[in-house]
Design a protein around this motif. Structure first.
Motif, PDB file in Angstrom:
ATOM      1  N   ALA A 142       0.815  -1.222   0.000  1.00 36.55           N
ATOM      2  CA  ALA A 142       0.000   0.000   0.000  1.00 36.55           C
ATOM      3  C   ALA A 142       0.849   1.274   0.000  1.00 36.55           C
ATOM      4  CB  ALA A 142      -0.922   0.005   1.216  1.00 36.55           C
ATOM      5  N   LEU A 143       1.963   1.234   0.711  1.00 32.39           N
ATOM      6  CA  LEU A 143       2.840   2.419   0.816  1.00 32.39           C
ATOM      7  C   LEU A 143       4.289   2.000   0.560  1.00 32.39           C
ATOM      8  CD1 LEU A 143       1.270   3.872   4.086  1.00 32.39           C
ATOM      9  CD2 LEU A 143       0.988   4.792   1.788  1.00 32.39           C
ATOM     10  N   PRO A 144       4.635   1.735  -0.690  1.00 33.41           N
ATOM     11  CA  PRO A 144       5.970   1.209  -1.000  1.00 33.41           C
ATOM     12  C   PRO A 144       7.115   2.149  -0.637  1.00 33.41           C
ATOM     13  CG  PRO A 144       4.733   1.626  -3.024  1.00 33.41           C
ATOM     14  CD  PRO A 144       3.801   1.864  -1.881  1.00 33.41           C
ATOM     15  N   ALA A 145       6.825   3.432  -0.413  1.00 31.12           N
ATOM     16  CA  ALA A 145       7.886   4.372  -0.030  1.00 31.12           C
ATOM     17  C   ALA A 145       8.317   4.188   1.423  1.00 31.12           C
ATOM     18  CB  ALA A 145       7.419   5.803  -0.250  1.00 31.12           C
ATOM     19  N   GLY A 146       7.582   3.394   2.174  1.00 26.80           N
ATOM     20  CA  GLY A 146       7.948   3.135   3.568  1.00 26.80           C
ATOM     21  C   GLY A 146       6.876   3.575   4.535  1.00 26.80           C
ATOM     22  N   THR A 147       7.193   3.442   5.817  1.00 31.31           N
ATOM     23  CA  THR A 147       6.229   3.778   6.861  1.00 31.31           C
ATOM     24  C   THR A 147       5.931   5.270   6.839  1.00 31.31           C
ATOM     25  OG1 THR A 147       7.995   4.034   8.493  1.00 31.31           O
ATOM     26  CG2 THR A 147       6.964   1.867   8.337  1.00 31.31           C
ATOM     27  N   PRO A 148       4.699   5.647   7.182  1.00 29.27           N
ATOM     28  CA  PRO A 148       4.342   7.071   7.194  1.00 29.27           C
ATOM     29  C   PRO A 148       5.237   7.855   8.157  1.00 29.27           C
ATOM     30  CG  PRO A 148       2.380   5.717   7.344  1.00 29.27           C
ATOM     31  CD  PRO A 148       3.554   4.792   7.486  1.00 29.27           C
ATOM     32  N   LEU A 149       5.521   9.074   7.793  1.00 30.62           N
ATOM     33  CA  LEU A 149       6.335  10.035   8.555  1.00 30.62           C
ATOM     34  C   LEU A 149       7.824   9.726   8.567  1.00 30.62           C
ATOM     35  CD1 LEU A 149       3.985  10.670  11.636  1.00 30.62           C
ATOM     36  CD2 LEU A 149       4.116  11.969   9.511  1.00 30.62           C
ATOM     37  N   THR A 150       8.212   8.437   8.586  1.00 31.10           N
ATOM     38  CA  THR A 150       9.644   8.114   8.665  1.00 31.10           C
ATOM     39  C   THR A 150      10.200   7.601   7.343  1.00 31.10           C
ATOM     40  OG1 THR A 150       9.242   5.836   9.343  1.00 31.10           O
ATOM     41  CG2 THR A 150       9.434   7.481  11.108  1.00 31.10           C
ATOM     42  N   GLY A 151       9.367   6.928   6.544  1.00 32.19           N
ATOM     43  CA  GLY A 151       9.844   6.331   5.306  1.00 32.19           C
ATOM     44  C   GLY A 151      10.660   5.064   5.522  1.00 32.19           C
ATOM     45  N   TRP A 152      10.652   4.531   6.755  1.00 29.75           N
ATOM     46  CA  TRP A 152      11.409   3.313   7.037  1.00 29.75           C
ATOM     47  C   TRP A 152      10.809   2.133   6.295  1.00 29.75           C
ATOM     48  CZ3 TRP A 152      11.307   4.225  13.012  1.00 29.75           C
ATOM     49  CH2 TRP A 152      12.180   5.265  13.324  1.00 29.75           C
ATOM     50  N   ASP A 153      11.654   1.194   5.940  1.00 26.91           N
ATOM     51  CA  ASP A 153      11.238  -0.014   5.233  1.00 26.91           C
ATOM     52  C   ASP A 153      10.283  -0.833   6.105  1.00 26.91           C
ATOM     53  OD1 ASP A 153      11.800  -2.003   2.968  1.00 26.91           O
ATOM     54  OD2 ASP A 153      12.190  -3.170   4.794  1.00 26.91           O
ATOM     55  N   TRP A 154       9.134  -1.197   5.539  1.00 32.03           N
ATOM     56  CA  TRP A 154       8.131  -1.943   6.290  1.00 32.03           C
ATOM     57  C   TRP A 154       8.672  -3.258   6.833  1.00 32.03           C
ATOM     58  CZ3 TRP A 154       3.538  -0.234   7.892  1.00 32.03           C
ATOM     59  CH2 TRP A 154       3.011   0.898   7.278  1.00 32.03           C
ATOM     60  N   ALA A 155       9.393  -3.994   6.020  1.00 29.07           N
ATOM     61  CA  ALA A 155       9.899  -5.301   6.445  1.00 29.07           C
ATOM     62  C   ALA A 155      10.918  -5.157   7.565  1.00 29.07           C
ATOM     63  CB  ALA A 155      10.512  -6.037   5.257  1.00 29.07           C
ATOM     64  N   ALA A 156      11.775  -4.155   7.475  1.00 26.27           N
ATOM     65  CA  ALA A 156      12.776  -3.941   8.529  1.00 26.27           C
ATOM     66  C   ALA A 156      12.099  -3.553   9.840  1.00 26.27           C
ATOM     67  CB  ALA A 156      13.769  -2.871   8.097  1.00 26.27           C
ATOM     68  N   VAL A 157      11.105  -2.683   9.763  1.00 25.01           N
ATOM     69  CA  VAL A 157      10.384  -2.273  10.979  1.00 25.01           C
ATOM     70  C   VAL A 157       9.707  -3.481  11.617  1.00 25.01           C
ATOM     71  CG1 VAL A 157       8.398  -0.941  11.821  1.00 25.01           C
ATOM     72  CG2 VAL A 157      10.067   0.122  10.287  1.00 25.01           C
ATOM     73  N   CYS A 158       9.071  -4.305  10.816  1.00 22.31           N
ATOM     74  CA  CYS A 158       8.371  -5.461  11.360  1.00 22.31           C
ATOM     75  C   CYS A 158       9.335  -6.534  11.857  1.00 22.31           C
ATOM     76  CB  CYS A 158       7.391  -6.013  10.338  1.00 22.31           C
ATOM     77  SG  CYS A 158       5.992  -4.872  10.080  1.00 22.31           S
ATOM     78  N   ALA A 159      10.481  -6.695  11.199  1.00 19.01           N
ATOM     79  CA  ALA A 159      11.500  -7.628  11.706  1.00 19.01           C
ATOM     80  C   ALA A 159      12.034  -7.140  13.048  1.00 19.01           C
ATOM     81  CB  ALA A 159      12.635  -7.777  10.698  1.00 19.01           C
ATOM     82  N   ALA A 160      12.275  -5.847  13.159  1.00 19.44           N
ATOM     83  CA  ALA A 160      12.723  -5.287  14.439  1.00 19.44           C
ATOM     84  C   ALA A 160      11.648  -5.485  15.506  1.00 19.44           C
ATOM     85  CB  ALA A 160      13.056  -3.817  14.281  1.00 19.44           C
ATOM     86  N   GLY A 161      10.392  -5.292  15.123  1.00 22.40           N
ATOM     87  CA  GLY A 161       9.293  -5.526  16.062  1.00 22.40           C
ATOM     88  C   GLY A 161       9.246  -6.969  16.523  1.00 22.40           C
ATOM     89  N   TRP A 162       9.476  -7.895  15.598  1.00 15.64           N
ATOM     90  CA  TRP A 162       9.496  -9.314  15.928  1.00 15.64           C
ATOM     91  C   TRP A 162      10.603  -9.597  16.942  1.00 15.64           C
ATOM     92  CZ3 TRP A 162       9.148 -13.554  11.572  1.00 15.64           C
ATOM     93  CH2 TRP A 162       9.189 -14.835  12.133  1.00 15.64           C
ATOM     94  N   ILE A 163      11.774  -8.990  16.752  1.00 20.24           N
ATOM     95  CA  ILE A 163      12.889  -9.199  17.670  1.00 20.24           C
ATOM     96  C   ILE A 163      12.555  -8.650  19.062  1.00 20.24           C
ATOM     97  CG2 ILE A 163      15.276  -8.536  18.166  1.00 20.24           C
ATOM     98  CD1 ILE A 163      15.694  -8.631  15.045  1.00 20.24           C
ATOM     99  N   VAL A 164      11.973  -7.475  19.117  1.00 20.08           N
ATOM    100  CA  VAL A 164      11.613  -6.885  20.406  1.00 20.08           C
ATOM    101  C   VAL A 164      10.571  -7.741  21.114  1.00 20.08           C
ATOM    102  CG1 VAL A 164      10.484  -4.903  21.506  1.00 20.08           C
ATOM    103  CG2 VAL A 164      12.245  -4.533  19.767  1.00 20.08           C
ATOM    104  N   VAL A 165       9.516  -8.091  20.391  1.00 22.67           N
ATOM    105  CA  VAL A 165       8.449  -8.906  20.970  1.00 22.67           C
ATOM    106  C   VAL A 165       8.995 -10.280  21.365  1.00 22.67           C
ATOM    107  CG1 VAL A 165       6.304 -10.091  20.354  1.00 22.67           C
ATOM    108  CG2 VAL A 165       6.582  -7.689  19.827  1.00 22.67           C
ATOM    109  N   GLY A 166       9.871 -10.842  20.541  1.00 26.15           N
ATOM    110  CA  GLY A 166      10.461 -12.138  20.853  1.00 26.15           C
ATOM    111  C   GLY A 166      11.312 -12.105  22.107  1.00 26.15           C
ATOM    112  N   THR A 167      12.043 -11.028  22.299  1.00 25.58           N
ATOM    113  CA  THR A 167      12.875 -10.888  23.499  1.00 25.58           C
ATOM    114  C   THR A 167      12.010 -10.778  24.749  1.00 25.58           C
ATOM    115  OG1 THR A 167      14.612  -9.829  22.199  1.00 25.58           O
ATOM    116  CG2 THR A 167      14.676  -9.486  24.581  1.00 25.58           C
TER     117      THR A 167
END
Length: 130
Positions: free
Chosen positions: A88-113
């Motif tokens: 839906a937003l290939p330019a990245g996350t709103p306001l930051t432009g961060w890569d969706w997959a990287a943000v969600c992988a980081a979220g997975w690591i935080v939640v996993g920890t």
């Protein structure tokens, strides 16, 4: 299935299928552009989480010990957010432009920890003492 109980082999196959599914979820994040090291860390946390739970149950812990924030539904939602966001937003996350997959992988690591720490506490509490 007799008497509402699964056969032991079925439980083994189910557990293996769950781990393959976790690898596929991480693979989706990797294909969407998440860093490989982050995907590997996320999978390592899942494997540690489930191995700890399995060994604790073998040592006499009743049930699952604790239902943590790092269970499969959370992982599926994170990967779905990454896929939908990237579509839906290939330019990245709103306001930051961060890569969706990287943000969600980081979220997975935080939640996993957090989930692993929660499970460790439950295992220490619930595994019977000799």
């Amino acid at each position: 299935m007799r008497g509402g109980r699964a056969r032991p082999l079925g439980a083994v196959v189910d557990a293996m299928a769950d781990r393959v599914g976790d690898l596929l979820l991480a693979g989706i994040l990797l294909l969407l552009g998440a860093p490989a090291a982050w995907c590997a860390a996320a999978v390592a946390l899942v494997l540690l989480h489930e191995y700890l739970r399995s060994r604790a149950q073998a040592a006499g812990m009743p049930g699952v010990g604790a239902v943590t924030v790092a269970e499969r539904p959370t992982r599926v939602v994170l990967v779905a957010v990454a896929a939908l966001g990237a579509g839906a937003l290939p330019a990245g996350t709103p306001l930051t432009g961060w890569d969706w997959a990287a943000v969600c992988a980081a979220g997975w690591i935080v939640v996993g920890t957090v989930g692993f720490a929660h499970l460790v506490r439950a295992v220490v509490r619930d595994v019977p003492r000799p």
